[in-house]
Structure formats: structure tokens, C-alpha cells
Design a protein around this motif. Structure first.
Motif, PDB file in Angstrom:
ATOM      1  N   ASN A 138       0.810  -1.226   0.000  1.00 19.66           N
ATOM      2  CA  ASN A 138       0.000   0.000   0.000  1.00 19.66           C
ATOM      3  C   ASN A 138       0.841   1.273   0.000  1.00 19.66           C
ATOM      4  OD1 ASN A 138      -2.395  -1.503   0.080  1.00 19.66           O
ATOM      5  ND2 ASN A 138      -2.318  -1.647   2.316  1.00 19.66           N
ATOM      6  N   SER A 139       2.106   1.157  -0.412  1.00 21.92           N
ATOM      7  CA  SER A 139       2.988   2.326  -0.501  1.00 21.92           C
ATOM      8  C   SER A 139       3.262   2.653  -1.963  1.00 21.92           C
ATOM      9  CB  SER A 139       4.313   2.063   0.218  1.00 21.92           C
ATOM     10  OG  SER A 139       4.100   1.838   1.593  1.00 21.92           O
ATOM     11  N   TYR A 140       3.346   3.951  -2.243  1.00 18.73           N
ATOM     12  CA  TYR A 140       3.589   4.379  -3.617  1.00 18.73           C
ATOM     13  C   TYR A 140       4.609   5.510  -3.620  1.00 18.73           C
ATOM     14  CZ  TYR A 140       2.708   5.305  -8.534  1.00 18.73           C
ATOM     15  OH  TYR A 140       2.842   5.450  -9.890  1.00 18.73           O
ATOM     16  N   ALA A 141       5.737   5.275  -4.304  1.00 24.05           N
ATOM     17  CA  ALA A 141       6.771   6.303  -4.460  1.00 24.05           C
ATOM     18  C   ALA A 141       6.494   7.086  -5.733  1.00 24.05           C
ATOM     19  CB  ALA A 141       8.141   5.655  -4.516  1.00 24.05           C
ATOM     20  N   MET A 142       6.199   8.346  -5.598  1.00 21.73           N
ATOM     21  CA  MET A 142       5.823   9.177  -6.739  1.00 21.73           C
ATOM     22  C   MET A 142       7.078   9.769  -7.379  1.00 21.73           C
ATOM     23  SD  MET A 142       2.293  10.786  -5.256  1.00 21.73           S
ATOM     24  CE  MET A 142       1.687  11.311  -6.860  1.00 21.73           C
ATOM     25  N   SER A 143       7.918   8.857  -7.876  1.00 25.34           N
ATOM     26  CA  SER A 143       9.160   9.261  -8.528  1.00 25.34           C
ATOM     27  C   SER A 143       8.928   9.379 -10.027  1.00 25.34           C
ATOM     28  CB  SER A 143      10.256   8.232  -8.241  1.00 25.34           C
ATOM     29  OG  SER A 143       9.844   6.940  -8.669  1.00 25.34           O
ATOM     30  N   GLY A 144       9.768  10.173 -10.670  1.00 26.43           N
ATOM     31  CA  GLY A 144       9.626  10.366 -12.108  1.00 26.43           C
ATOM     32  C   GLY A 144       8.410  11.166 -12.494  1.00 26.43           C
ATOM     33  N   ILE A 145       7.834  11.886 -11.527  1.00 25.70           N
ATOM     34  CA  ILE A 145       6.642  12.702 -11.775  1.00 25.70           C
ATOM     35  C   ILE A 145       7.034  14.179 -11.678  1.00 25.70           C
ATOM     36  CG2 ILE A 145       4.342  13.330 -10.938  1.00 25.70           C
ATOM     37  CD1 ILE A 145       4.030  10.525  -9.889  1.00 25.70           C
ATOM     38  N   PRO A 146       6.699  15.006 -12.667  1.00 25.62           N
ATOM     39  CA  PRO A 146       7.038  16.419 -12.596  1.00 25.62           C
ATOM     40  C   PRO A 146       6.265  17.144 -11.509  1.00 25.62           C
ATOM     41  CG  PRO A 146       5.635  15.969 -14.498  1.00 25.62           C
ATOM     42  CD  PRO A 146       6.000  14.645 -13.915  1.00 25.62           C
ATOM     43  N   ASP A 147       6.750  18.334 -11.160  1.00 17.76           N
ATOM     44  CA  ASP A 147       6.091  19.162 -10.142  1.00 17.76           C
ATOM     45  C   ASP A 147       4.670  19.479 -10.603  1.00 17.76           C
ATOM     46  OD1 ASP A 147       5.151  21.198  -8.448  1.00 17.76           O
ATOM     47  OD2 ASP A 147       7.167  21.967  -8.114  1.00 17.76           O
TER      48      ASP A 147
END
Length: 275
Positions: free
Chosen positions: A260-269
Motif C-alpha cells: 500500500n505504498s507508492y513512491a511518486m518518482s519520475g513525476i514532474p512538479d
């Protein structure tokens, strides 16, 4: 004079309710009178307080007893959310799945994950969800989207509060002063609801100054919420969370957090790019 005007505005706003959809023109908040139209027995048209848009008035019929009951539950659920939330900005109430950006692959994946978290909660599961990523990636937007989605799909049968962690810490600290008894009473009421609410959104965990006091508050929160649903957003990575709050707190967060964890990497501001 200013106080009088403030009271007038406050009284006027208390007679309105928030509608669970955004303005189609600007995405702002839609509000409408709490009272029913005397002629139709239906809710009156909503209007946007930001751009002035007003819903078209269509043909209205007298609501059924079931519709009135549902509307009452909806009002109570939204009332609880507004009363027991502490926000950095009221615009967070405007966030939902419908107005979340999906024009980049990273955002689309994050939205799909958030909808999966909402599905688990609707199915009755206890969930400790964690959104990790830098500021401006849409974590708070998705968390509030989960709130509205769960409320609607459970027929408004959940007590939910949205808590900005730093704002909560600041409120508790302010209430500790002798001349701030009203703030203390407010903080005590919020802390009490943290124990009993069905779902808590813990927004921006780790944004406060690292002190023994904040660690104690965090430890107390997770002791109370170990077996209750919490949706957490944070800028800290897992290892940084453990350093900040200790292995005991991390163990409680992880108890219902597998998958249930999500790393919001590679996402622009999220804030810096125009639609």
C-alpha cells in the motif's frame, strides 16, 4: 467594523454546504444553501464562489424519503470532515479524482494506485497507505480524492478527517499557552477525534521540526491508529521516516501497509506545469 463584517460573512457561510463536485468552469468550490427549495422540496442550485458560475436549474421533483435520508447522511459526513480537519489551505477540499491530472504516465499510474487504495477501504479492509514523493507531486490531491470516493461509495457512512501534520503540531503547541485556552480546547477535540475517526489522512508527515515533543505526538497517534485506516503523505523516504520517528512507529505504520505504498518518482512538479 471589521469584526462585524467578519461575523456577517461567517453567518452567511454557515448557511451553505459544499457540493461534492468541482466548478466546470474553473475547478473551484461549489456551494449551495443548506435549506430546501420550498416549492420543489429539492436542493437549490449551487454556485462557484471563485468564478460565479451557477448550476442550471433543471426540472425538479419532490425527493423520496430515501433521497432525503441519503442527503442527510451526506451532510453529516461532510460536516464531520470540515469540522475535524486541519488544513494548510482550504483549497484542498476542491481536490478529487475527477480533477486530478492524467496527462503524464506517472500521474496516471499514481491515480490508478489511489483508486486501488479506495477500493480496499470500501471493501472494509484496514489500510495504512503511504504516498512518498517530493513536494508538488499531487500526493495531497490523491489523498483527498480517496476521501471523496470512499464517502460516496460507502453511502457517506464513514467519519473522515484530513490532518495537515505540521498544522496539527503548531495548533497543539499554541494551545499549551495559558492565554490560548480556546485553541487548546480545539486541539483537544481534534486529538480526540484522531482516535475514533474511521479514516484519517495524515498529510505531509515529516514537515515539522524534529523534536522529542513531535516524536511523542507521532508515537501517540500511531498507537491509537495501529488498527485503523490511515492515508499518509510524506516527503521522507522509508529510511528517513524510521530515523525521524523510530522503529516502533514504523512497525505500526507497516502493520497494514504491505503493498500500500507508492513512491511518486519520475513525476514532474504538479504545480509548476500548466494544463
Amino acid at each position: 467594523m471589521a469584526d462585524g463584517m467578519s461575523n456577517v460573512i461567517s453567518n452567511w457561510m454557515s448557511q451553505l454546504e459544499l457540493v461534492d463536485k468541482s466548478c466546470p468552469n474553473c475547478g473551484g468550490r461549489l456551494l449551495r444553501p443548506r435549506t430546501l427549495n420550498k416549492e420543489t422540496g429539492q436542493k437549490m442550485a449551487a454556485a462557484c464562489i471563485d468564478c460565479g458560475y451557477k448550476e442550471p436549474i433543471g426540472k425538479r421533483t419532490t425527493p423520496t424519503a430515501q433521497e432525503l435520508t441519503m442527503q442527510s447522511r451526506k451532510n453529516q459526513a461532510y460536516g464531520y470532515l470540515r469540522k475535524n480537519s486541519i488544513l494548510s489551505t482550504p483549497s484542498i477540499f476542491n481536490y478529487n479524482f475527477d480533477n486530478y491530472r492524467t496527462d503524464a504516465t506517472g500521474w496516471t499510474r499514481a491515480l490508478t494506485f489511489a483508486k486501488g487504495i479506495a477500493n480496499q477501504i470500501v471493501q472494509g479492509k484496514t489500510v495504512h497507505a503511504l504516498f512518498i514523493g517530493n513536494s508538488g507531486r499531487g500526493k495531497s490531491h490523491l489523498a483527498m480524492g480517496i476521501v471523496y470516493d470512499v464517502l460516496k461509495r460507502t453511502q457517506y457512512n464513514k467519519k473522515i478527517a484530513f490532518i495537515d501534520w505540521r498544522e496539527l503540531i503548531d495548533t497543539v503547541k499554541t494551545g499549551m499557552h495559558d492565554n490560548a485556552r480556546d485553541v487548546q480546547a480545539y486541539a483537544d477535540a481534534i486529538l480526540a477525534e484522531l482516535k475514533s475517526a474511521d479514516i484519517i489522512v495524515l498529510d505531509d508527515l515529516g514537515s515539522e521540526r524534529d523534536t522529542p515533543f513531535t516524536k511523542d505526538i507521532c508515537d501517540s497517534f500511531w498507537r491509537q491508529r495501529e488498527d485503523k485506516t490511515v492515508i499518509t503523505t510524506t516527503n521522507l523516504k522509508g529510511s528517513e521516516l524510521e530515523v525521524a520517528y523510530g522503529p516502533r512507529t514504523m512497525s505500526r505504520m507497516a502493520k497494514n501497509g504491505q503493498g500500500n505504498s507508492y513512491a511518486m518518482s519520475g513525476i514532474p512538479d504538479y504545480r509548476s506545469i500548466k494544463k
